[in-house]
Design a protein around this motif. Structure first.
Motif, PDB file in Angstrom:
ATOM      1  N   PHE A 266      15.006   6.741  -7.754  1.00 17.37           N
ATOM      2  CA  PHE A 266      14.022   5.827  -7.158  1.00 17.37           C
ATOM      3  C   PHE A 266      12.633   6.126  -7.675  1.00 17.37           C
ATOM      4  CE2 PHE A 266      17.241   6.658  -3.811  1.00 17.37           C
ATOM      5  CZ  PHE A 266      17.859   5.422  -3.880  1.00 17.37           C
ATOM      6  N   SER A 267      11.847   5.085  -7.842  1.00 20.21           N
ATOM      7  CA  SER A 267      10.447   5.313  -8.188  1.00 20.21           C
ATOM      8  C   SER A 267       9.609   4.133  -7.706  1.00 20.21           C
ATOM      9  CB  SER A 267      10.295   5.472  -9.701  1.00 20.21           C
ATOM     10  OG  SER A 267      10.644   4.272 -10.348  1.00 20.21           O
ATOM     11  N   VAL A 268       8.431   4.456  -7.248  1.00 23.71           N
ATOM     12  CA  VAL A 268       7.516   3.403  -6.828  1.00 23.71           C
ATOM     13  C   VAL A 268       6.415   3.302  -7.873  1.00 23.71           C
ATOM     14  CG1 VAL A 268       5.874   2.647  -5.085  1.00 23.71           C
ATOM     15  CG2 VAL A 268       7.994   3.777  -4.400  1.00 23.71           C
ATOM     16  N   THR A 269       6.278   2.130  -8.479  1.00 21.59           N
ATOM     17  CA  THR A 269       5.252   1.964  -9.505  1.00 21.59           C
ATOM     18  C   THR A 269       4.330   0.829  -9.116  1.00 21.59           C
ATOM     19  OG1 THR A 269       6.561   0.361 -10.725  1.00 21.59           O
ATOM     20  CG2 THR A 269       6.874   2.673 -11.306  1.00 21.59           C
ATOM     21  N   LYS A 270       3.179   0.813  -9.767  1.00 21.22           N
ATOM     22  CA  LYS A 270       2.216  -0.242  -9.501  1.00 21.22           C
ATOM     23  C   LYS A 270       2.824  -1.607  -9.828  1.00 21.22           C
ATOM     24  CE  LYS A 270      -2.395  -1.666 -10.941  1.00 21.22           C
ATOM     25  NZ  LYS A 270      -3.336  -1.564 -12.057  1.00 21.22           N
ATOM     26  N   GLU A 271       3.474  -1.677 -10.996  1.00 23.77           N
ATOM     27  CA  GLU A 271       4.075  -2.943 -11.425  1.00 23.77           C
ATOM     28  C   GLU A 271       5.156  -3.386 -10.442  1.00 23.77           C
ATOM     29  OE1 GLU A 271       3.502  -0.378 -13.372  1.00 23.77           O
ATOM     30  OE2 GLU A 271       2.065  -1.137 -14.834  1.00 23.77           O
ATOM     31  N   GLY A 272       5.919  -2.401  -9.985  1.00 25.58           N
ATOM     32  CA  GLY A 272       6.987  -2.708  -9.038  1.00 25.58           C
ATOM     33  C   GLY A 272       6.435  -3.298  -7.756  1.00 25.58           C
ATOM     34  N   LEU A 273       5.354  -2.711  -7.267  1.00 20.33           N
ATOM     35  CA  LEU A 273       4.748  -3.200  -6.024  1.00 20.33           C
ATOM     36  C   LEU A 273       4.250  -4.629  -6.197  1.00 20.33           C
ATOM     37  CD1 LEU A 273       2.773  -0.100  -4.719  1.00 20.33           C
ATOM     38  CD2 LEU A 273       4.728  -1.227  -3.650  1.00 20.33           C
ATOM     39  N   ILE A 274       3.591  -4.870  -7.353  1.00 21.01           N
ATOM     40  CA  ILE A 274       3.079  -6.221  -7.593  1.00 21.01           C
ATOM     41  C   ILE A 274       4.227  -7.213  -7.684  1.00 21.01           C
ATOM     42  CG2 ILE A 274       1.890  -7.665  -9.293  1.00 21.01           C
ATOM     43  CD1 ILE A 274       0.197  -5.156  -9.929  1.00 21.01           C
ATOM     44  N   PHE A 275       5.278  -6.807  -8.413  1.00 22.31           N
ATOM     45  CA  PHE A 275       6.429  -7.690  -8.570  1.00 22.31           C
ATOM     46  C   PHE A 275       7.042  -8.025  -7.213  1.00 22.31           C
ATOM     47  CE2 PHE A 275      10.927  -8.520  -9.415  1.00 22.31           C
ATOM     48  CZ  PHE A 275      10.804  -9.503 -10.379  1.00 22.31           C
ATOM     49  N   SER A 276       7.175  -7.000  -6.348  1.00 23.15           N
ATOM     50  CA  SER A 276       7.751  -7.234  -5.019  1.00 23.15           C
ATOM     51  C   SER A 276       6.884  -8.166  -4.199  1.00 23.15           C
ATOM     52  CB  SER A 276       7.898  -5.916  -4.269  1.00 23.15           C
ATOM     53  OG  SER A 276       8.760  -5.082  -4.972  1.00 23.15           O
ATOM     54  N   ALA A 277       5.585  -7.956  -4.284  1.00 18.61           N
ATOM     55  CA  ALA A 277       4.670  -8.803  -3.524  1.00 18.61           C
ATOM     56  C   ALA A 277       4.839 -10.262  -3.952  1.00 18.61           C
ATOM     57  CB  ALA A 277       3.228  -8.352  -3.745  1.00 18.61           C
ATOM     58  N   PHE A 278       4.933 -10.483  -5.270  1.00 18.06           N
ATOM     59  CA  PHE A 278       5.184 -11.837  -5.782  1.00 18.06           C
ATOM     60  C   PHE A 278       6.440 -12.422  -5.171  1.00 18.06           C
ATOM     61  CE2 PHE A 278       2.797 -13.823  -9.115  1.00 18.06           C
ATOM     62  CZ  PHE A 278       1.868 -12.861  -9.471  1.00 18.06           C
ATOM     63  N   LEU A 279       7.485 -11.587  -5.204  1.00 16.68           N
ATOM     64  CA  LEU A 279       8.788 -12.046  -4.752  1.00 16.68           C
ATOM     65  C   LEU A 279       8.739 -12.453  -3.285  1.00 16.68           C
ATOM     66  CD1 LEU A 279      11.488 -11.918  -6.380  1.00 16.68           C
ATOM     67  CD2 LEU A 279      12.127 -10.168  -4.736  1.00 16.68           C
ATOM     68  N   VAL A 280       8.114 -11.602  -2.479  1.00 20.14           N
ATOM     69  CA  VAL A 280       8.043 -11.876  -1.051  1.00 20.14           C
ATOM     70  C   VAL A 280       7.296 -13.187  -0.808  1.00 20.14           C
ATOM     71  CG1 VAL A 280       7.035 -11.115   1.130  1.00 20.14           C
ATOM     72  CG2 VAL A 280       8.226  -9.481  -0.326  1.00 20.14           C
ATOM     73  N   ILE A 281       6.150 -13.340  -1.461  1.00 23.74           N
ATOM     74  CA  ILE A 281       5.370 -14.565  -1.244  1.00 23.74           C
ATOM     75  C   ILE A 281       6.171 -15.788  -1.685  1.00 23.74           C
ATOM     76  CG2 ILE A 281       3.263 -15.787  -1.892  1.00 23.74           C
ATOM     77  CD1 ILE A 281       1.938 -13.066  -2.207  1.00 23.74           C
ATOM     78  N   ARG A 282       6.824 -15.671  -2.830  1.00 26.79           N
ATOM     79  CA  ARG A 282       7.619 -16.797  -3.320  1.00 26.79           C
ATOM     80  C   ARG A 282       8.703 -17.191  -2.330  1.00 26.79           C
ATOM     81  NH1 ARG A 282       8.131 -14.833  -9.414  1.00 26.79           N
ATOM     82  NH2 ARG A 282       6.378 -16.019 -10.266  1.00 26.79           N
ATOM     83  N   LEU A 283       9.435 -16.179  -1.862  1.00 32.99           N
ATOM     84  CA  LEU A 283      10.525 -16.479  -0.926  1.00 32.99           C
ATOM     85  C   LEU A 283       9.982 -17.109   0.351  1.00 32.99           C
ATOM     86  CD1 LEU A 283      12.884 -13.403  -1.313  1.00 32.99           C
ATOM     87  CD2 LEU A 283      13.330 -15.751  -1.981  1.00 32.99           C
ATOM     88  N   LEU A 284       8.871 -16.554   0.855  1.00 35.34           N
ATOM     89  CA  LEU A 284       8.297 -17.094   2.084  1.00 35.34           C
ATOM     90  C   LEU A 284       7.902 -18.551   1.901  1.00 35.34           C
ATOM     91  CD1 LEU A 284       6.043 -14.200   3.438  1.00 35.34           C
ATOM     92  CD2 LEU A 284       8.156 -15.089   4.407  1.00 35.34           C
ATOM     93  N   LEU A 285       7.228 -18.837   0.771  1.00 33.12           N
ATOM     94  CA  LEU A 285       6.801 -20.216   0.522  1.00 33.12           C
ATOM     95  C   LEU A 285       8.016 -21.134   0.411  1.00 33.12           C
ATOM     96  CD1 LEU A 285       3.946 -19.689  -2.080  1.00 33.12           C
ATOM     97  CD2 LEU A 285       3.726 -20.217   0.335  1.00 33.12           C
ATOM     98  N   LEU A 286       9.026 -20.631  -0.297  1.00 38.63           N
ATOM     99  CA  LEU A 286      10.240 -21.425  -0.525  1.00 38.63           C
ATOM    100  C   LEU A 286      10.901 -21.811   0.791  1.00 38.63           C
ATOM    101  CD1 LEU A 286      12.207 -22.151  -2.967  1.00 38.63           C
ATOM    102  CD2 LEU A 286      13.537 -20.228  -2.166  1.00 38.63           C
TER     103      LEU A 286
END
Lengths: 271, 303
Positions: free
Chosen positions: A100-120
């Motif tokens: 497991f690793s937490v990266t800056k890019e990973g966090l940004i990617f997840s945030a995108f995903l969450v917002i997208r799913l919520l909007l959808l």
């Protein structure tokens, strides 16, 4: 009560969004979803969110009600976000543990995903909140008309769909009645282990299936008796019309998609 | 068991745009031993009321989540709801609702829709097994099922191993009723017990109910929109309209209000119509509106 979770969840008020042509609403939803997935940065997603808020306000559906539709998929969203955060490979590493690793890019990617799913989810549920099932199937039928050229039985498919939608509340009522009758005979649906609960469903399921078949038979007979022959030369009770509201909504949707596409081309750098 | 309801209200889908008030501050007492009728048009709240009697619809204060409201300054709280069936207090959270349901049998409209088991015997035994405190012995179940099927007028040996779906309409209904009374409830509530039956079937079902009333269930409550059914059978009747109770009277007094009943969308019994027609032609007779009494009164005129 069962009715609270009824599918279709149409919210009966009169509003700008309710009066839109269902065809346009369906197309708008498709355009909107495209925009969500084309948006590569927070500005694009921000624009999508802004449009969604506009729609919610114009729809007169209480925000509480809209958010309730998110609750149903909350687990899915949290779960995907977690997986993406932990497994995304990026450069700026904050924390690692085994695989497991937490990266800056990973966090940004997840945030995108969450917002997208919520909007959808929110936008799709707005469609069902503001459109009656009947209008929805009418719209779908009208949109699919071109497929008649390849001999797709569009009318029949739309009819199957509208019958299915029409019967959901009826079967819900029926289920509740049968549940009550069995509860009155001491049936217990709330306690016990998994196997006991599954067994407890049998006294509901069998009468319900029987009644569904009987209703299907009756409906078939009734249609036969009225010489129903399918799509040939049938006219519509409610003609779908394209009005000024639809033009406004169309322009809004077109502007959103164009804006997001332009941003994707000219604002190459993410964030 | 005596049934007492005071200030009972119920709203479906409370707090949503679909909200509809089904019961508005209802008070009604049904004494033990009555053959009580509940009359009303569709949507008058009569079914909602009877579903309260065995807690299929709960009084809000009996729900786990319920918290009593504290009155704001100067606010007058509505009068307290009372709902008791015998010793059961249905407004209380700790009431044993299972025990209540075994004492208050409920036969829904078209009860044959609840049949599900492979054999008649299993279907009737369903309620008995559910309500038994400890696992009942096979002989006990069989004895109870036999009694229940026989009192509804079916031949146990003949019918016990048949599929309930192979029976005739009238037989199905009898089996369904047997499935409810198998626990020997003290109160039997029936929602439109004769709906969809032919006149002979109707009469047979009513005779069955009287027999049950005499031998098994102390109190019988029937819900109906059929005036003849109520006037022929009940000791007292309550008229529901739009969630309120208009009258609670013995049928013979009730039909003196024929005009109001008609305005509530309810029909009056055939005998009451005949009495009115005779009166219009100058012949006045007095009767309690049962068919027998009407015939007796008319025959008395000839003498």
């Amino acid at each position: 009560m069962l009715k609270d979770v009824a599918f279709g969840q149409f919210y009966p008020v009169d509003s700008f969004v309710h009066r839109l042509d269902p065809r346009l609403k369906i197309l708008f939803l498709i355009a909107y979803i495209t925009a969500i997935f084309l948006a590569k940065n927070f500005v694009g997603l921000g624009a999508c969110l802004f449009v969604l808020v506009l729609i919610i306000i114009a729809s007169h559906v209480p925000a509480r009600k809209v958010l309730r539709s998110v609750r149903a998929v909350a687990f899915l969203i949290v779960f995907t976000a977690l997986l993406n955060t932990l497994f995304y490979h990026g450069e700026t590493v904050y924390w690692t543990w085994g695989i497991f690793s937490v990266t800056k890019e990973g966090l940004i990617f997840s945030a995108f995903l969450v917002i997208r799913l919520l909007l959808l989810v929110t936008c799709s549920s707005l469609l069902t909140y503001t459109t009656t099932p009947v209008a929805l199937t009418d719209g779908i039928e009208s949109l699919l008309t071109p497929l008649k050229w390849i001999r797709l039985p569009v009318h029949e498919l739309a009819l199957i769909m509208s019958i299915a939608l029409r019967f959901i509340p009826i079967l819900m009522d029926e289920t509740e009645r049968i549940m009550n009758a069995q509860k009155a005979r001491g049936a217990d649906f709330e306690t016990g282990g998994l196997i006991k609960r599954v067994r407890a469903i049998i006294p509901i399921l069998i009468p319900l299936l029987l009644s569904a078949f009987r209703r299907a038979d009756d409906l078939g007979d009734a249609m036969d008796a009225r010489c129903y022959m399918g799509s040939k030369n049938r006219t519509k009770y409610k003609k779908l019309k394209f009005g000024w509201r639809d033009l406004i909504a169309f322009l809004l949707g077109a502007a959103l998609v164009t804006g997001v596409v332009l941003m994707r081309i000219y604002l190459v750098r993410a964030i | 068991m005596r049934i007492v309801a005071e200030h009972l209200s119920y709203t479906y889908n409370a707090g949503s745009p679909f909200a509809s008030k089904a019961l508005k501050d209802i008070s009604l007492t049904i004494e033990e031993g009555e053959f009580f009728g509940i009359l009303g048009h569709t949507g008058s709240g009569k079914s909602t009321f009877v579903q309260h009697l065995n807690a299929l619809i709960r009084v809000p204060s009996s729900m786990k989540k319920y918290k009593p409201k504290k009155p704001k300054k100067g606010e007058v709280l509505p009068p307290k709801t009372v709902l008791t069936v015998g010793e059961f207090d249905l407004t209380h959270k700790k009431t044993d609702f299972r025990a209540l349901r075994s004492k208050v049998g409920m036969v829904f409209q078209y009860p044959e829709a609840q049949l599900f088991a492979e054999t008649v015997k299993d279907d009737v035994a369903f309620g008995y097994k559910n309500f038994a405190k400890e696992k009942p012995k096979a002989e006990e179940i069989e004895a109870a099922v036999k009694d229940a099927l026989e009192i509804v007028g079916l031949n146990y040996e003949e019918i016990k191993d048949q599929s309930p779906f192979d029976l005739s309409g009238g037989q199905k209904r009898r089996v369904a009723i047997a499935g409810v009374i198998v626990t020997r409830p003290e109160v039997l509530v029936l929602d439109e017990p004769a709906a969809g039956l032919d006149p002979l079937g109707k009469r047979e079902i009513m005779e069955l109910l009287h027999k049950l009333h005499r031998e098994w269930c102390k109190t019988v409550v029937i819900v109906s929109h059929d005036m003849d059914e109520i006037s022929e059978n009940c000791t007292r009747a309550a008229v529901f309209s739009e969630g309120e109770i208009k009258y609670v009277l013995p049928p013979s007094e009730l039909f003196a209000h024929s005009e109001e009943l008609l305005s509530l969308g309810l029909d009056v019994p055939l005998t009451a119509k005949l009495c009115a027609a005779l009166k219009a032609r100058g012949v006045e007779i007095s009767c309690d509106f049962t068919t027998e009494d009407f015939i007796r009164s008319v025959l008395a005129l000839r003498r």
